[in-house]
Design an enzyme around this catalytic site. Structure first.
Site, short mmCIF file in Angstrom:
data_model
loop_
_atom_site.label_atom_id
_atom_site.label_comp_id
_atom_site.label_asym_id
_atom_site.label_seq_id
_atom_site.Cartn_x
_atom_site.Cartn_y
_atom_site.Cartn_z
CB SER A 1 -0.92 -0.01 1.23
OG SER A 1 -1.66 1.19 1.32
CB VAL B 1 0.11 1.66 -4.37
CG1 VAL B 1 -0.97 2.35 -5.21
CG2 VAL B 1 0.31 0.22 -4.85
CG HIS B 2 -0.70 5.57 -0.68
ND1 HIS B 2 -1.13 4.28 -0.45
CD2 HIS B 2 -1.79 6.35 -0.45
CE1 HIS B 2 -2.39 4.28 -0.09
NE2 HIS B 2 -2.82 5.53 -0.08
CD GLU B 3 7.21 7.95 -2.18
OE1 GLU B 3 7.82 8.88 -2.75
OE2 GLU B 3 6.68 8.06 -1.06
#
Length: 660
Positions: free
Chosen positions: A593, A596-598
């Site tokens: 998670s 993906v945010h990075e």
């Protein structure tokens, strides 16, 4: 018989809807999945009231089971748009089959269910199993090593929806009204100041100009093509069904390669077109959603394809067995009838019982060959079988076939929706537009579209976007431009860092406002709008995340669709496929998670710094801290620490990316 048609000596169990899942075993338990644990919440008492009607006299017995509150049951406090009638073949009530001769119906104003049984023993058995589950027994949706956790979709409204009576009757409803009134007057004030300063209520309006300056039609066209290309996953499943591809060997590899190409093309297009951050955020985030939908669709149907193949093999063994003439003398062929476990034959064949039997056999000896494989080998060997072997083999084979058929049926109530009948063009693209990331054969659906409600949500969507643009233009854009000018004039890094505290102070409040509005925009307006247009009845897109006392609780509650995806396809799949423990699976889930945010942050700033990844991974030690004796029973302190992170996190991240 009584006046209502029930036997006078029947027993009635009155169970609230939230308690039904806990008793039936459809919830989750904290003992088996740390990522899905509801920590920090107080225990919830699941009370079962049993009344006995016996020729005019009545007595009552109450059994109370204390549990942590299954997320799919007790903690759900939303109401249905219409009465929820659960037929005996649906997942919620199927756990009672074989234990209680039940009749399930809505109780009306009591908002519960009536389960009728003819004897006290059946009731006592149901209550006993409920107590065992509450103490930490296994439940559906939380099996160690389960490849696909069972998720229960039911008719619910989101917390802030006006049709949710719990929200309308909340003692805090007035604060909700005050918030939106304050937002209205706040935007009115910004517009008046812009008019006074620039002669335009929108001010200089750079953000909106950026959004509509170029490539708007290209963006919409590309988004349509992106959604259309998800059909590759459907074609792959058709090839698997036709036998051209074996899912367990090369199918899942091809699917993962396609997903990598897909998201690479999405990101590559944003770089090729040099889109502004507004276009990039929308396109990349929507691309991520499409990847998760394809993954869930492909891997669940791939799992069913393996089940379908296994069922076909067993059916062929049954046909071979029918042609075998049993010998009169005892056969020396292995396995003998006495060497096989027949305990499963006393249970109703179902997917749950099938998985339970497999787990039970593996837990005793992971190297042992399952009975069904020994039976298949004996039939294929051509060696003589005696009468008892033929009879036991046939009964076990038929039980396994029926259990696998139940697995292929999933949650569908119609044969036309069971695997492989679900592999249709319309079924795939219907799932693509549904507001969920987890594929199921069937979902609870509403009766009709309330077009007034849909228009209300759409108007709210555009209204919130306008408010977000006004706040960004007035409070965030000037700070961003100041940092750009610092870099243009060649200001040294050390000197820029001297401005960091003041930049943080200017951004912290507008970013908090933008964070709340962005969440409300997506999970309350957009998803409810899509749910209404697609007849999707489960509107539990979020839970009361604002009451979180730890970061794992926040991860579960603020984005239920993504949490459900991660729970099924990352957490449980890690345990099943990689044979890791729950703690390692939790680490894998959080790390994926965070990555993906990075990636999204890199797409926006074109800088790979790792700030967001680092801060998200710091949530894990904070989760452990929240479970210490110091914080375990201090909910207010835990909630304050959570809000401190939410309050400062977005502005710190943005300031770091802008300064460096």
């Amino acid at each position: 018989m009584s006046q209502n048609g029930k036997p006078r000596d029947a027993l009635e169990v009155h169970i609230h809807p939230g308690q039904l899942d806990a008793i039936a075993g459809t919830g989750t338990t904290t003992s088996e999945e740390e990522y899905d644990d509801i920590s920090g919440s107080s225990p919830v008492a699941a009370t079962v009231l049993v009344r006995r009607r016996d020729q005019g006299s009545s007595s009552s017995m109450t059994a109370t089971a204390t549990s942590s509150g299954a997320e799919t049951g007790i903690n759900q406090k939303t109401k249905s748009r219409r009465p929820l009638l659960i037929p005996s073949d649906q997942s919620t009530s199927s756990s009672f089959e074989g234990a209680l001769p039940t009749a399930t119906a809505n109780v009306g104003k009591r908002r519960g269910y009536v389960l009728s049984a003819d004897d006290d023993a059946a009731i006592r058995d149901a209550v006993s199993r409920s107590l065992q589950r509450a103490k930490g027994g296994t439940t559906r949706g939380a099996r160690p090593g389960a490849k696909f956790a069972d998720l229960v979709f039911t008719r619910k409204f989101s917390t802030f929806d006006r049709q949710n009576q719990d929200a309308a009757n909340s003692p805090f409803h007035g604060f909700f009204t005050l918030f939106w009134m304050a937002v209205f007057f706040f935007i009115l004030k910004i517009g008046a100041e812009n008019w006074k300063k620039h002669g335009n209520p929108l001010g200089t309006n750079e953000i909106m100009k950026t959004m509509f300056r170029r490539d708007v039609l290209v963006l919409l066209l590309a988004d349509g093509v992106m959604c259309g290309m998800t059909g590759v996953s459907w074609l792959l499943q058709r090839a698997v069904r036709a036998g051209y591809i074996d899912w367990d060997r090369s199918g899942w590899v091809i699917q993962n390669i396609w997903q990598s190409i897909y998201i690479g093309a999405v990101i590559g297009l944003t770089l090729l077109r040099e889109w502004p951050w507004t276009h990039t955020v929308f396109f990349v985030m929507h691309g991520m959603v499409m990847v998760m939908k394809q993954h869930s669709y492909a891997f669940y149907n791939g799992h069913l394809s393996s089940t379908y193949k296994k069922r076909a093999q067993l059916l062929s063994k049954l046909k071979e067995l029918e042609k075998i003439a049993p010998v009169e003398s005892p056969s020396a062929t292995e396995p003998p009838a006495s060497g096989l476990s027949t305990s499963l034959l006393s249970k109703i064949p179902s997917a749950d019982e099938y998985k339970e039997q497999r787990r039970h056999s593996m837990s005793h000896d992971g190297r042992a060959v399952p009975d069904i494989d020994r039976i298949a080998a004996a039939i294929s060997s051509g060696e003589p079988l005696d009468e008892s072997q033929v009879q036991v083999f046939e009964r076990i084979l038929k039980w396994e076939v029926d259990a696998l058929s139940d697995e292929l049926k999933g949650k569908s109530t119609l044969a036309s929706r069971a695997y492989p009948n679900n592999l249709t063009f319309l079924n795939h693209y219907e799932f693509i537009v549904l507001p969920t990331l987890v594929y199921e054969l069937e979902y609870p659906r509403s009766d009709k579209i309330d077009w007034y409600y849909a228009a209300e949500k759409m108007a709210a969507c555009f209204g919130i976007i306008f408010v977000m643009i006004m706040i960004s233009q007035a409070f965030i854009y000037p700070v961003v431009m100041d940092t750009v000018r610092m870099k243009e004039v060649g200001m040294p890094l050390a000197e820029r860092f001297m401005h960091f505290p003041w930049m943080l102070a200017e951004l912290i409040f507008p970013f908090m406002m933008e964070y709340l509005l962005a969440w409300y925009l997506i999970w309350e307006t957009i998803l409810n709008f899509l749910a209404e247009l697609t007849y999707f009845a489960d509107r539990s897109f979020y839970d009361a995340w604002w009451n979180s006392v730890s970061w794992d609780q926040f991860a579960r509650d603020w984005n239920r669709p993504v949490h459900n995806f991660l729970l099924r396809h990352v957490y449980h799949s890690s345990i099943s496929a990689m044979k890791v423990n729950k703690h390692t699976a939790t680490l894998i889930t959080f790390f994926l998670s965070a990555c993906v945010h990075e990636l999204v942050m890199w797409c926006i700033f074109k800088k790979l710094r790792g700030y967001l990844l680092f801060l998200q991974m710091c949530q894990l030690p904070l989760v452990r801290l929240s479970r210490t004796k110091f914080l375990r029973h201090r909910a207010t302190l835990g909630n304050m620490m959570f809000w401190l992170g939410i309050f400062t996190g977005p502005s710190i991240l943005c300031s770091l990316y802008l300064i460096l």
